[in-house]
Design an enzyme around this catalytic site. Structure first.
Site, PDB file in Angstrom:
ATOM      1  N   CYS A  52       0.833  -1.211   0.000  1.00 59.89           N
ATOM      2  CA  CYS A  52       0.000   0.000   0.000  1.00 59.89           C
ATOM      3  C   CYS A  52       0.865   1.257   0.000  1.00 59.89           C
ATOM      4  O   CYS A  52       1.698   1.442   0.889  1.00 59.89           O
ATOM      5  CB  CYS A  52      -0.919   0.004   1.219  1.00 59.89           C
ATOM      6  SG  CYS A  52      -1.931   1.497   1.356  1.00 59.89           S
ATOM      7  N   CYS A  71      -1.204   6.638   6.432  1.00 60.73           N
ATOM      8  CA  CYS A  71      -2.279   5.826   6.999  1.00 60.73           C
ATOM      9  C   CYS A  71      -1.688   4.666   7.795  1.00 60.73           C
ATOM     10  O   CYS A  71      -0.818   3.950   7.305  1.00 60.73           O
ATOM     11  CB  CYS A  71      -3.186   5.287   5.884  1.00 60.73           C
ATOM     12  SG  CYS A  71      -4.507   4.217   6.487  1.00 60.73           S
ATOM     13  N   CYS A  80      -3.708  -0.282   8.839  1.00 67.52           N
ATOM     14  CA  CYS A  80      -3.329  -1.698   8.705  1.00 67.52           C
ATOM     15  C   CYS A  80      -1.920  -1.873   9.279  1.00 67.52           C
ATOM     16  O   CYS A  80      -0.953  -2.080   8.527  1.00 67.52           O
ATOM     17  CB  CYS A  80      -3.370  -2.134   7.244  1.00 67.52           C
ATOM     18  SG  CYS A  80      -5.006  -2.070   6.486  1.00 67.52           S
ATOM     19  N   CYS A 121      -7.884   2.312  -1.158  1.00 64.43           N
ATOM     20  CA  CYS A 121      -7.696   1.531   0.069  1.00 64.43           C
ATOM     21  C   CYS A 121      -7.782   0.057  -0.295  1.00 64.43           C
ATOM     22  O   CYS A 121      -8.855  -0.442  -0.658  1.00 64.43           O
ATOM     23  CB  CYS A 121      -8.753   1.886   1.114  1.00 64.43           C
ATOM     24  SG  CYS A 121      -8.634   0.889   2.622  1.00 64.43           S
ATOM     25  N   GLN A 150     -21.103  -6.818  10.784  1.00 65.28           N
ATOM     26  CA  GLN A 150     -19.727  -7.332  10.785  1.00 65.28           C
ATOM     27  C   GLN A 150     -18.992  -6.865   9.535  1.00 65.28           C
ATOM     28  O   GLN A 150     -19.538  -6.878   8.431  1.00 65.28           O
ATOM     29  CB  GLN A 150     -19.746  -8.858  10.857  1.00 65.28           C
ATOM     30  CG  GLN A 150     -20.455  -9.419  12.082  1.00 65.28           C
ATOM     31  CD  GLN A 150     -19.733  -9.123  13.382  1.00 65.28           C
ATOM     32  OE1 GLN A 150     -18.564  -8.762  13.386  1.00 65.28           O
ATOM     33  NE2 GLN A 150     -20.429  -9.296  14.505  1.00 65.28           N
ATOM     34  N   PHE A 203     -27.145  -7.680  23.066  1.00 69.57           N
ATOM     35  CA  PHE A 203     -26.466  -6.938  21.995  1.00 69.57           C
ATOM     36  C   PHE A 203     -26.816  -7.546  20.637  1.00 69.57           C
ATOM     37  O   PHE A 203     -25.942  -7.859  19.833  1.00 69.57           O
ATOM     38  CB  PHE A 203     -24.948  -6.931  22.208  1.00 69.57           C
ATOM     39  CG  PHE A 203     -24.520  -6.483  23.581  1.00 69.57           C
ATOM     40  CD1 PHE A 203     -24.476  -5.142  23.909  1.00 69.57           C
ATOM     41  CD2 PHE A 203     -24.183  -7.410  24.562  1.00 69.57           C
ATOM     42  CE1 PHE A 203     -24.081  -4.730  25.179  1.00 69.57           C
ATOM     43  CE2 PHE A 203     -23.791  -7.010  25.832  1.00 69.57           C
ATOM     44  CZ  PHE A 203     -23.738  -5.654  26.145  1.00 69.57           C
ATOM     45  N   GLU A 230     -31.382  -5.093  22.730  1.00 69.77           N
ATOM     46  CA  GLU A 230     -30.456  -4.142  22.112  1.00 69.77           C
ATOM     47  C   GLU A 230     -30.917  -2.745  22.496  1.00 69.77           C
ATOM     48  O   GLU A 230     -32.090  -2.525  22.807  1.00 69.77           O
ATOM     49  CB  GLU A 230     -30.450  -4.309  20.587  1.00 69.77           C
ATOM     50  CG  GLU A 230     -29.560  -3.344  19.813  1.00 69.77           C
ATOM     51  CD  GLU A 230     -28.100  -3.394  20.227  1.00 69.77           C
ATOM     52  OE1 GLU A 230     -27.766  -2.680  21.191  1.00 69.77           O
ATOM     53  OE2 GLU A 230     -27.310  -4.118  19.599  1.00 69.77           O
ATOM     54  N   ASP A 258     -22.861 -10.891  21.822  1.00 72.39           N
ATOM     55  CA  ASP A 258     -21.767 -10.351  21.023  1.00 72.39           C
ATOM     56  C   ASP A 258     -21.650  -8.867  21.353  1.00 72.39           C
ATOM     57  O   ASP A 258     -22.109  -8.004  20.600  1.00 72.39           O
ATOM     58  CB  ASP A 258     -22.052 -10.558  19.532  1.00 72.39           C
ATOM     59  CG  ASP A 258     -20.949  -9.995  18.642  1.00 72.39           C
ATOM     60  OD1 ASP A 258     -19.831  -9.783  19.144  1.00 72.39           O
ATOM     61  OD2 ASP A 258     -21.213  -9.761  17.443  1.00 72.39           O
ATOM     62  N   CYS A 294     -14.976  -9.239  20.318  1.00 74.30           N
ATOM     63  CA  CYS A 294     -14.002  -8.630  19.405  1.00 74.30           C
ATOM     64  C   CYS A 294     -12.827  -8.010  20.159  1.00 74.30           C
ATOM     65  O   CYS A 294     -11.999  -7.331  19.551  1.00 74.30           O
ATOM     66  CB  CYS A 294     -14.681  -7.573  18.534  1.00 74.30           C
ATOM     67  SG  CYS A 294     -15.394  -6.204  19.487  1.00 74.30           S
TER      68      CYS A 294
END
Length: 385
Positions: free
Chosen positions: A75, A85, A88, A163, A218, A248, A270, A316, A343
């Site tokens: 990149c 940037c 990543c 990107c 997601q 959630f 939620e 989640d 996550c």
């Protein structure tokens, strides 16, 4: 850490990666500093930029002896300096090594909290089918003249023209957005340095509205299908007459799986907003929805009132995890199975330790790579009382 060390330049060997994916380097004084962009076994030259009581942060100046796991970045926008940037951060690390470090990070965190894994079925990490071109959504920043992301740990905009992490559809949308620059509609208000622009695969550039959040889903569609399949397999042998409490629930990504699996009653919770409205509009069989803030004090009294007989919990949560988890055990006494999707390694480990202390055992652990080129790892797990 001695404040006099600020701005000092020194050479050191990277001994490991931190929980945040940064290189861990020991200063000659014995104090540890964290270095973004440095990988294990590399000899690096760094400059200390921040000093805390027990550790510090340093800027990578030069890689004197690169790791065999390092590779050239594909990149042109990737970098560690301001104006580049850093979305990543593991792009220079080969993918096989990325997967190994993510697995190690999860297991190390659990063991550090003394969570016994001797009877846990630990499955190999599920890799992403795509290393690049997987991101189906993104939040960009703009000052009306440029579009891009922020350089790590700064308020400096890193303008981009493309990107590689985005899907082809989102890359097309990005290019169409750039073609409209300068764009007065994207100028920030005087109180802010930029506006944020959210895009996803289900929209075009003409639909982009500044400072307007899109519904959560997601970020890697192919990996999400694997997550849904994993959940389907884990609940297929459970008694479908038992009540499922889903916390959630969002727009119903996993609620759909539970409904299709045949559970007679699924109580989906939620916060009030677009997500739960989308779920309600799906009219899924067996599903009843309740809007409430799961971070609000006293929320478990409300949950117990609507679902005291819950025996299966599916959740989640966002990165904060289950903040008010203590009340869960006081009210929902019939729970025997928890399916926890997370996550965030740190909050997941904290919550699991609490579950174990209340009589649950971690029976299955599955890591999944949803965001290649980053330290993030998705966690799929089952706990039973």
């Amino acid at each position: 850490m001695d404040a006099s060390l600020l701005q000092e330049i020194f050479e050191g060997r990277v001994r490991s990666l931190s929980a945040k994916g940064m290189g861990v380097v020991e200063h000659p004084s014995g104090i540890v500093v964290f270095v973004r962009g440095a990988f294990p076994n590399e000899l690096v030259k760094v400059q200390i930029t921040e000093v805390e009581k027990r550790y510090g942060f340093a800027k990578l100046l030069e890689v004197l002896e690169p790791s065999t796991e390092r590779r050239p970045s594909p990149c042109p926008h990737h970098g560690l300096d301001l104006g580049h940037c850093s979305g990543c951060p593991w792009l220079p690390l080969n993918y096989k090594s990325q997967l190994e470090y993510k697995e190690h990070r999860l297991l190390h965190s659990l063991k550090r909290f003394n969570i016994d894994l001797s009877e846990t079925k630990v499955l190999p990490i599920i890799p992403s089918d795509k290393e690049l071109g997987y991101r189906n959504r993104a939040q960009l920043k703009s000052d009306g003249k440029r579009v891009g992301f922020l350089s790590e740990g700064s308020k400096v905009l890193a303008p981009i023209e493309d990107c590689l992490a985005m899907t082809d559809k989102n890359r097309e949308t990005l290019k169409a957005m750039i073609s409209t620059l300068p764009n007065d509609a994207w100028k920030p208000s005087p109180r802010f340095l930029w506006s944020f622009l959210e895009i996803d695969e289900w929209m075009n550039a003409s639909e982009v509205k500044p400072n307007t959040r899109r519904p959560f889903f997601q970020g890697n569609s192919e990996q999400n299908l694997k997550m849904r399949q994993w959940l389907k397999e884990r609940v297929q042998d459970l008694n479908k007459e038992q009540t499922v409490l889903e916390l959630f629930s969002g727009s119903g990504n996993f609620t759909e799986v539970l409904s299709e699996s045949g559970f007679k009653r699924i109580v989906a919770v939620e916060v009030q907003g677009e997500g739960i409205k989308n779920l309600q509009n799906k009219n899924l069989p067996g599903v009843e929805t309740h809007g409430m803030d799961l971070f609000e004090k006293g929320v478990w009294w409300k949950v117990e009132k609507i679902c005291p007989e819950a025996e299966i919990l599916v959740m989640d949560p966002p990165r904060d995890g289950l903040v008010l988890r203590q009340g869960l055990f006081k009210g929902l006494k019939k729970l025997h199975t928890i399916v926890y999707i997370s996550c965030d390694v740190e909050t997941y480990t904290r919550d699991v330790k609490d579950f174990v202390e209340h009589g649950f055992k971690l029976t299955e652990l599955q890591a999944l790579d949803q965001f290649p080129q980053t330290p993030h790892v998705e966690i799929l797990s089952v706990l039973r009382r």
